[in-house]
Motif scaffolding. Sequence first.
Motif, PDB file in Angstrom:
ATOM      1  N   ARG A 203       0.833  -1.209   0.000  1.00  0.00           N
ATOM      2  CA  ARG A 203       0.000   0.000   0.000  1.00  0.00           C
ATOM      3  C   ARG A 203       0.868   1.260   0.000  1.00  0.00           C
ATOM      4  O   ARG A 203       0.591   2.218  -0.730  1.00  0.00           O
ATOM      5  N   GLU A 204       1.923   1.238   0.801  1.00  0.00           N
ATOM      6  CA  GLU A 204       2.821   2.388   0.868  1.00  0.00           C
ATOM      7  C   GLU A 204       3.505   2.625  -0.477  1.00  0.00           C
ATOM      8  O   GLU A 204       3.618   3.762  -0.955  1.00  0.00           O
ATOM      9  N   GLN A 207       1.009   4.016  -2.911  1.00  0.00           N
ATOM     10  CA  GLN A 207       0.714   5.410  -2.594  1.00  0.00           C
ATOM     11  C   GLN A 207       1.807   6.333  -3.133  1.00  0.00           C
ATOM     12  O   GLN A 207       1.531   7.366  -3.747  1.00  0.00           O
ATOM     13  N   THR A 208       3.059   5.957  -2.915  1.00  0.00           N
ATOM     14  CA  THR A 208       4.178   6.766  -3.397  1.00  0.00           C
ATOM     15  C   THR A 208       4.187   6.833  -4.918  1.00  0.00           C
ATOM     16  O   THR A 208       4.444   7.896  -5.505  1.00  0.00           O
ATOM     17  N   VAL A 210       1.555   6.448  -6.974  1.00  0.00           N
ATOM     18  CA  VAL A 210       0.411   7.256  -7.409  1.00  0.00           C
ATOM     19  C   VAL A 210       0.688   8.748  -7.207  1.00  0.00           C
ATOM     20  O   VAL A 210       0.375   9.579  -8.070  1.00  0.00           O
ATOM     21  N   GLU A 211       1.302   9.091  -6.086  1.00  0.00           N
ATOM     22  CA  GLU A 211       1.575  10.505  -5.780  1.00  0.00           C
ATOM     23  C   GLU A 211       2.591  11.131  -6.728  1.00  0.00           C
ATOM     24  O   GLU A 211       2.619  12.351  -6.896  1.00  0.00           O
ATOM     25  N   TYR A 223      -4.306  -2.068  -4.366  1.00  0.00           N
ATOM     26  CA  TYR A 223      -3.998  -0.783  -3.735  1.00  0.00           C
ATOM     27  C   TYR A 223      -4.038   0.370  -4.727  1.00  0.00           C
ATOM     28  O   TYR A 223      -4.496   1.469  -4.386  1.00  0.00           O
ATOM     29  N   LEU A 227      -6.414   3.661  -4.284  1.00  0.00           N
ATOM     30  CA  LEU A 227      -5.787   4.945  -3.974  1.00  0.00           C
ATOM     31  C   LEU A 227      -5.898   5.998  -5.070  1.00  0.00           C
ATOM     32  O   LEU A 227      -5.756   7.187  -4.786  1.00  0.00           O
TER      33      LEU A 227
END
Length: 282
Positions: A203-204, A207-208, A210-211, A223, A227
């Motif tokens: 997930r982390e 997230q990174t 996607v950001e 994930y 996200l």
Amino acid sequence: MPHIMELLGKTRVVVKDGKVVEVGEPEVEWCPLFAKMRGIQKITPEEVKKNMEFRISDFGMFTDKRRLELEDFVGFGASEVMMTGLSRGLLDTTVTACEGAGTVISNNPTLVQGMGGRMSGLVETEPIDGIINGITECGGIVLDPSTAVMDPVAGVKKAAELGYKKIAVTAAFGETAKELRKLEAELGLDLIVIGVHVTGLTREGAQTLVENSDIVTSCASKYVRDLVKPLAQVGTAVPLFALTQKGKELVIERAKDIKSPLLINTMALPVLPEHKQPRDMK
């Protein structure tokens, strides 16, 4: 050193001297893309081996006989989007990966599609002279022909040294995408970061990624689907998401090249019909 690729449900496959020598266990049981394209209703090691052997025999993957000019495989894959971006002048060049060559810089739309259209998650590779020579003949630049290293950050640095500014680059990990954004700011570049091969990210990590991405493929990542906050989405089974305005513009430009009818509508995104998603997503 053998070649290692993850394909069809993120199954680890080892190829040596043009032969499949090892096949791992699939992490995903069913992929709607391969069910549609190849009729594979259950991903097994046997099906993965057959698919890899088909790629080797059909267009010479992992061999000196590699064909580097291939037709579109899907409508909105990463390579297809980059191919259109180069053709329309929205991109100066691309930084991608090819088996037998590693990181490649290319502004040749046909070469970019030929290298990446059938590419799955390349984990490790070694130089193959026929592939490197073919890429060079098509105007591509192999980052390090002696090692076939895969290093998108170094590839972007090299592209910048060559005078390119608007660069599309593929990244499989969130930390890589984050490094690319730092480099973009340092060198005054205009990057399109495309997240690829995302099945199995934490997930982390998702997230990174996607950001720090403009476009991201969804593969079989639960994930990424959870996200993303897309500005545009293409496909509903294994969607590709545009996450920024410039990513959206590139995806919409690609839509102009699709010959089949298109539905364009406004709605809350993402749209993910449960029955269409890969089974046992990671």
